[in-house]
Design a protein around this motif. Structure first.
Motif, short mmCIF file in Angstrom:
data_model
loop_
_atom_site.label_atom_id
_atom_site.label_comp_id
_atom_site.label_asym_id
_atom_site.label_seq_id
_atom_site.Cartn_x
_atom_site.Cartn_y
_atom_site.Cartn_z
N PHE A 87 -24.82 65.43 -7.21
CA PHE A 87 -24.71 65.48 -8.67
C PHE A 87 -25.63 64.46 -9.32
N ILE A 88 -25.60 63.22 -8.84
CA ILE A 88 -26.42 62.16 -9.43
C ILE A 88 -27.91 62.46 -9.27
N LYS A 89 -28.31 62.89 -8.09
CA LYS A 89 -29.73 63.18 -7.87
C LYS A 89 -30.21 64.34 -8.75
N GLU B 154 -27.23 56.91 -21.57
CA GLU B 154 -25.78 56.75 -21.70
C GLU B 154 -25.06 58.07 -21.45
N GLU B 155 -25.66 59.17 -21.83
CA GLU B 155 -25.06 60.47 -21.54
C GLU B 155 -24.96 60.71 -20.04
N ASN C 124 -17.67 59.57 -15.06
CA ASN C 124 -16.50 60.45 -15.12
C ASN C 124 -16.23 61.13 -13.78
N LEU C 125 -17.30 61.54 -13.10
CA LEU C 125 -17.12 62.15 -11.78
C LEU C 125 -16.65 61.12 -10.76
N LEU C 126 -17.23 59.92 -10.82
CA LEU C 126 -16.80 58.85 -9.92
C LEU C 126 -15.32 58.52 -10.13
N LEU C 127 -14.91 58.43 -11.39
CA LEU C 127 -13.50 58.12 -11.68
C LEU C 127 -12.58 59.26 -11.24
N PHE D 43 -5.18 41.57 -10.65
CA PHE D 43 -6.32 42.16 -11.35
C PHE D 43 -7.00 43.25 -10.53
N SER D 44 -7.75 44.06 -11.24
CA SER D 44 -8.53 45.13 -10.62
C SER D 44 -9.67 45.47 -11.57
N TYR D 45 -10.35 46.61 -11.32
CA TYR D 45 -11.50 46.93 -12.15
C TYR D 45 -11.72 48.43 -12.26
N ALA D 46 -12.55 48.81 -13.23
CA ALA D 46 -12.98 50.20 -13.40
C ALA D 46 -14.50 50.22 -13.40
N PRO D 47 -15.12 51.07 -12.58
CA PRO D 47 -16.59 51.08 -12.46
C PRO D 47 -17.27 51.98 -13.50
N ARG D 48 -18.52 51.65 -13.79
CA ARG D 48 -19.40 52.50 -14.60
C ARG D 48 -20.80 52.40 -14.03
#
Length: 295
Positions: free
Chosen positions: A262-264, A161-162, A169-172, A143-148
């Motif tokens: 980007f996040i800030k 949500e936007e 998307n940038l993290l992925l 198993f593994s995971y995908a972050p949000r």
């Protein structure tokens, strides 16, 4: 097996910032095991579990109370060192070893797991080795995971949500490994291709419905990104290409710093300390469960 996560720098990030697997994952794996065990005398505690490519124990310790003996195996002596230092349980031990040569006796294992790692294995060798060590009714869980990531400082649900979509998307994007496209395919496909490869009479693929939830700061998110092979491989590649780059030049292509800025900017948190930029970090877990390997 593709070897990553071995140097001391990445293992330090790994043990501090990688999320531990939560009970929802443990329960799903054990449900499959109990449904496929030949003996139903004691469904609450089995004998032996092995965690292959265990890292510093993020998936090992959550199973602690369900097994008499748990062995974590990793190719990296540095990861094993960190796992041993963090271990508080007498029934858990750690050994250096590989997925293709697991250092346990044949036919001795009730459950073999591998978390956030099997996409780098030599599957032909690993499946043979898994069959060797498992008991006749033993099970395997990969198993593994995908972050949000979702901002906590935004009240409007649509805008929130936007912003979550953009940051995730940038993290992925930064999760993509520049030197290992096959692992990218496996992970972004939620292990569907690995499920197809597993040689077993009984197997199951769970791609949705299991989500681990954490309240994280931006500092934790950046530490998590730095703990990933994709980040480390990219930084290594860029430094080799730009050997004479100054510290300021490195900052321009450091993915962790780019994600932070980007996040800030997008979340309107400029000037706020990274520790105080809070988010919900959700990890959607996908699993491949198998019983009675036929390789």
């Amino acid at each position: 097996m593709i070897r990553v996560y071995e140097n001391e720098d990445i293992t330090k990030y790994y043990i501090e910032f990688r999320p531990k697997y939560q009970d929802c994952v443990v329960e799903e794996v054990l449900r499959f095991c109990n449904e496929n065990r030949a003996s139903k005398t004691d469904e609450n505690r089995q004998q032996v579990m092995v965690d292959v490519a265990c890292g510093s124990g993020q998936a090992t310790t959550p199973f602690q109370k369900h097994f008499e003996n748990i062995i974590g195996v990793d190719v990296s002596p540095n990861q094993i060192k960190e796992a041993r230092l963090a271990n508080d349980f007498e029934n858990i031990s750690y050994k250096v070893g590989t997925a293709e040569e697991i250092p346990v006796e044949s036919g001795s294992v009730d459950l073999l797991i591998s978390a956030t790692a099997c996409h780098r294995f030599d599957f032909a060798k690993f499946f043979k080795e898994a069959k060797r060590v498992l008991k006749p009714d033993g099970c395997m869980a990969l198993f593994s995971y995908a972050p949000r990531v979702t901002p906590m400082n935004v009240v409007d649900p649509i805008i929130r949500e936007e912003l979550a979509d953009k940051a995730t998307n940038l993290l992925l994007k930064y999760h993509r490994n520049p030197t290992d496209e096959q692992s990218n395919i496996y992970c972004f496909g939620k292990y569907q291709d690995i499920y197809k490869k597993v040689p077993a009479k009984n197997k199951k693929w769970i791609k949705d419905g299991l989500v681990m939830k954490y309240d994280w700061s931006l500092s934790q998110l950046l530490g998590y990104l730095r703990s990933n092979a994709a980040y480390q491989e990219y930084m290594k590649m860029m430094k080799e290409k730009n050997k004479d780059a100054s510290e300021d030049e490195v900052k321009k292509w450091d993915r962790a710093l780019m994600l932070r800025d980007f996040i800030k900017r997008e979340w309107k948190m400029k000037g706020v300390n990274d520790d105080n930029v809070m988010m919900r970090a959700d990890f959607s877990v996908f699993l491949v469960l198998a019983n009675k390997l036929t390789v």
